[in-house]
Scaffold this motif. Sequence first.
Motif, PDB file in Angstrom:
ATOM      1  N   SER B  21       1.933  -0.636   1.436  1.00 54.65           N
ATOM      2  CA  SER B  21       3.210  -0.248   2.003  1.00 54.65           C
ATOM      3  C   SER B  21       3.138  -1.219   3.380  1.00 54.65           C
ATOM      4  O   SER B  21       2.083  -1.644   3.845  1.00 54.65           O
ATOM      5  CB  SER B  21       3.101   1.098   2.613  1.00 54.65           C
ATOM      6  N   LYS B  22       4.260  -1.630   3.618  1.00 52.74           N
ATOM      7  CA  LYS B  22       4.551  -2.395   4.973  1.00 52.74           C
ATOM      8  C   LYS B  22       5.594  -1.620   5.581  1.00 52.74           C
ATOM      9  O   LYS B  22       6.942  -1.286   5.230  1.00 52.74           O
ATOM     10  CB  LYS B  22       5.009  -3.615   4.508  1.00 52.74           C
ATOM     11  N   ILE B  23       5.086  -0.922   6.726  1.00 52.45           N
ATOM     12  CA  ILE B  23       6.231  -0.095   7.547  1.00 52.45           C
ATOM     13  C   ILE B  23       6.544  -0.804   8.820  1.00 52.45           C
ATOM     14  O   ILE B  23       5.352  -1.478   9.675  1.00 52.45           O
ATOM     15  CB  ILE B  23       5.444   1.137   7.885  1.00 52.45           C
ATOM     16  N   TYR B  24       8.023  -0.936   9.226  1.00 47.88           N
ATOM     17  CA  TYR B  24       8.012  -1.609  10.394  1.00 47.88           C
ATOM     18  C   TYR B  24       8.576  -0.630  11.420  1.00 47.88           C
ATOM     19  O   TYR B  24       9.285   0.180  11.073  1.00 47.88           O
ATOM     20  CB  TYR B  24       9.143  -2.632  10.201  1.00 47.88           C
ATOM     21  N   GLY B  26       7.244   1.815  12.907  1.00 49.66           N
ATOM     22  CA  GLY B  26       6.801   2.948  12.496  1.00 49.66           C
ATOM     23  C   GLY B  26       7.593   4.000  11.470  1.00 49.66           C
ATOM     24  O   GLY B  26       7.030   4.869  11.094  1.00 49.66           O
ATOM     25  N   LYS B  29      10.364   1.454   6.061  1.00 50.86           N
ATOM     26  CA  LYS B  29       9.621   1.353   4.946  1.00 50.86           C
ATOM     27  C   LYS B  29      10.032  -0.070   4.098  1.00 50.86           C
ATOM     28  O   LYS B  29      10.906   0.299   3.319  1.00 50.86           O
ATOM     29  CB  LYS B  29       9.288   2.487   3.986  1.00 50.86           C
ATOM     30  N   GLU B  65       1.878 -11.412   6.203  1.00 50.55           N
ATOM     31  CA  GLU B  65       2.303  -9.988   6.803  1.00 50.55           C
ATOM     32  C   GLU B  65       0.842  -9.383   6.267  1.00 50.55           C
ATOM     33  O   GLU B  65       0.484  -9.618   5.289  1.00 50.55           O
ATOM     34  CB  GLU B  65       3.318  -9.392   6.159  1.00 50.55           C
ATOM     35  N   THR B  66       0.471  -8.383   7.068  1.00 49.50           N
ATOM     36  CA  THR B  66      -0.821  -7.466   6.825  1.00 49.50           C
ATOM     37  C   THR B  66       0.007  -6.222   6.164  1.00 49.50           C
ATOM     38  O   THR B  66       0.608  -5.658   6.802  1.00 49.50           O
ATOM     39  CB  THR B  66      -1.533  -7.426   7.990  1.00 49.50           C
ATOM     40  N   SER B  68       0.436  -2.415   5.894  1.00 55.12           N
ATOM     41  CA  SER B  68       0.234  -1.046   6.851  1.00 55.12           C
ATOM     42  C   SER B  68      -0.696  -0.367   6.125  1.00 55.12           C
ATOM     43  O   SER B  68      -1.489   0.384   6.690  1.00 55.12           O
ATOM     44  CB  SER B  68       1.571  -0.454   7.072  1.00 55.12           C
ATOM     45  N   GLN B  69      -0.631  -0.116   4.846  1.00 52.43           N
ATOM     46  CA  GLN B  69      -1.580   0.759   3.972  1.00 52.43           C
ATOM     47  C   GLN B  69      -1.737  -0.192   2.542  1.00 52.43           C
ATOM     48  O   GLN B  69      -1.020  -0.812   2.362  1.00 52.43           O
ATOM     49  CB  GLN B  69      -0.908   1.850   3.405  1.00 52.43           C
TER      50      GLN B  69
END
Lengths: 278, 371, 302
Positions: B21-24, B26, B29, B65-66, B68-69
């Motif tokens: 997942s990538k969350i910007y 907070g 998604k 990009e890294t 988020s999960q």
Amino acid sequence: MNSTALKWFGRSWMLLVYAFLFLPIFTLVAYSFNDSQLVTVWSHASLRWYKALMHDRDLIAAVMLSLKIAFLSALVSVFFGLFSAFALHRYRRFTGRGLLSSLASTPLVMPDVIVGLSLLLMLVSVQQALGYPERGLFTILLGHALLGTAYATVVVRSRLTEMDSKLEEAAMDLGCRPWQVFTLVTLPLLMPALLSAFLLTFTLSFDDVVLSSFLSGPGYSTMPMVIFSRARLGLNPSINALATVTIVVVSVVVFASTLYSLRQARQRKRDMALAQRE
Amino acid sequence: MENASKSPLANEPLLRIEGVSKIYDGHIKAVDQVTLNVASGEIFALLGGSGCGKSTLLRMLAGFETPSQGRIYLGGTDITELPAYQRPINMMFQSYALFPHLSVSDNIAFGLRRDGMAKEAIAERVEAMLKLVQLSQYAKRKPHQLSGGQQQRVALARSIAKQPKLLLLDEPLGALDKKLRVSTQIELVNIIEEVGVTCVLVTHDQEEAMTMATRMAVMSAGSFLQVGSPKAIYQQPNSRQVADFIGSVNIFDGPVKENHTNYVLVQCADALLRVPHSQPCQDGMGVGVAIRPEKMALSRKKPSAKVNHVAGVVVEMAYFGAHTSYHVKLASGKVLQVQVQSHADEDNADLCWGDQVYASWADNAMVLLTQ
Amino acid sequence: MATLMQSLKRSTPAWLTGRRLVIGLPYAWFLILAFLPVLIVLKISLSEMQTTAVSGMVSWQGAWPSIKLDVSSYLFLASDELYLATYLSSISYAFYTTVLCLGLGYPFAYFMARAPKHWQALLLMLIMLPFWTSFLLRIYAWKTLLVNNGLINNALLAIGWIDSPIEMLNTPFSLMIGMVYSYLPFMILPLYANLSKLDGRYLEAAADLGCHPFKTFWLITVPLSKAGIVAGCMLVFIPAVGEYVIPELLGGPNTLMIGRVLWDEFFSNNDWPMAGAVTIVMLLLIMLPLAIYNKLQSEGRA
């Protein structure tokens, strides 16, 4: 008013503004070849004031000092300007980013007297506390470099904004570490911007009188300081000669670089058109 | 844990994405719990509209990009935290990102030099790459002296020069004009297959995805809607969104009237449909039935079967050469799209605006959509 | 080998990352040279002038520092009407300069943006050229033009429009000439940058919808170039308020400009607290336009 009339109105308006901008420059040049002692009365053409200029040791020393300060100041300005532009462009979020951005752009508009006085008072406080720095070349340099950094930041930053961020990613993708990305891709692409920032900050320093007056110490008179003190006393024809020399040098440099970049742009356009046709 | 007894690498796919997942900020998604395996040699396409998260996923694979999960594995190694410059993955960028200050051959050699390869070896490889993309005579040129198609080939050569384990293609044909695209697609696939590199490509163009990819995923709102071969996705879409996104489709809505072992009867506003299916349904459940326009036939005569046809009036028609497209307005007000192949058209040669017609189709032309 | 790498890693402090260096370096530079000095001016303006040095504000009494504020400079500033008059006249000179620059510069930038593309680079260079030549020398040139026996008076006498020379130098007129002359490029450049980006199709659309060209100008062009107008006005107004060189060379002894007062307090009277107070009040005056300018700067980048 129809469109032809508007066109002519526009042309004459522009012509008048250019005349207004160039009138003083042409006068300076014309009167520098005037033989008369009086600046305003034309007698006959001569190189008298150029000869006087060559023997004016004070002025020549001041020009040398100004060139030295301008060169150093441009170097320092471009260095810090590169860093601040890069920091503001690359890092979108850090504490105090707004403050840095404001601090970097206020010297552009801040009246010179305020910058000069406040810098001087600070340097005096530092000197009282540490016994250093003496007022002189170094303090003038600091003032000019502060102003120059602000200008260099603008120039470099606008180039960075135009630059495709994908180029840096591509470099990283192909195995560049961050510092290699900077030296192999970002820096070469910034070169024209750094060069024009250098020229701009050099000129700013070479031209400044207010900051220098506040920050210089005994024995350190820059060229504008000498011109200013003479101009305050009255008109002096050898200044016209000096002005003509600087104008000629600057015009040649500016004309040449504009022509060069125009030709580059045209060549580029031709190349691209040619490539499409193949 | 089933694999524990076997060698750990035996079944390991080349690329394994696990719950990424990538969350910007907070809560936004961009990519939401994506899991995917890509086998060696595959050309895998991520297809979706703008903002669906396909580019973010690709950028996480590249290392820009890294996540988020979740984790990303390449050949069994966890590369989630590895910076872009250490991954054996290369990317062909959208609009190419060729270094404008370097010549074509320097662009191609750029990555090789970072690896500290010997000079002669670099020259040799660059030569081979230029030959591969047929640009040998352009080696000394700068990128702006090349046409769009040539630039695209340089970008490809640069990204495969380092012989990456995985090649990422970001809208590889997006910057080319329509005419060049078709020929370039084929050329690109040929080169990729010749080199034998595994690919993940991102595109918003479904034709591009379908012609180039061996397998593809349709993405929306950060997650995968369906993963499968282009043919499977086209013929057996699993949801309205997929059916709608890939090609054009007619969808009939209605409740399940009767539920049988191999088929269901769906009562729609305009017709009773007999749809073969394999999944369980309950009576009364609201479903959709998707039919591709080219799988329908038009006729003035009423078909003899009781099911799987509708009556309507021709409201639009457009001749496309190979086929003719009709819009047929049904009694309920619904407008049907029907495509009829030109050679099959003799029967309908005189069909005209305002004509009363019947549209019919075979049982297996229908796909039951429960979501 | 691994241990060597580790010990190398340990020797560079953990907080020193590339990012911190890149941000920290220019940050420290600007904090020390642009921010700290203003604080020091504030401090000095609040202290008492002693013979040569400025009195210390903080003295230690036991464990507690006692802070002595001396607002006498500000009180003097407020009580003396000459300061007030000077501030007001500085602002009005700066205001007139801004208005004149806008009036001259807007049409100029407009026509320049409409000129054929291949001419624009040359026209732009011609605007920049005076900027690259010494500002001081150009102001000095106006002096030779405006004096009683200068070129302008001589020309007017020769064609018989006037009988005796007009007193032009050292008047508000010559001051305004110098100010408008020096600041005009700063108005034209942002306006041109803005107007040259204006999409010509807006104007065509307005014409297509039946708008008269003059109305189009007021309804489309001017509102769309608002950002350029504001930027240009700030670039002229803010530095013009504190201008020193132009009034000194062209304004004569009687024009009141705050930059000159500051200069004289510092260089002639050696009254540092007073110079500091004059500076702080000037800073407060330009705070609002400065805030607008900074906001424009950050928006322009966003």
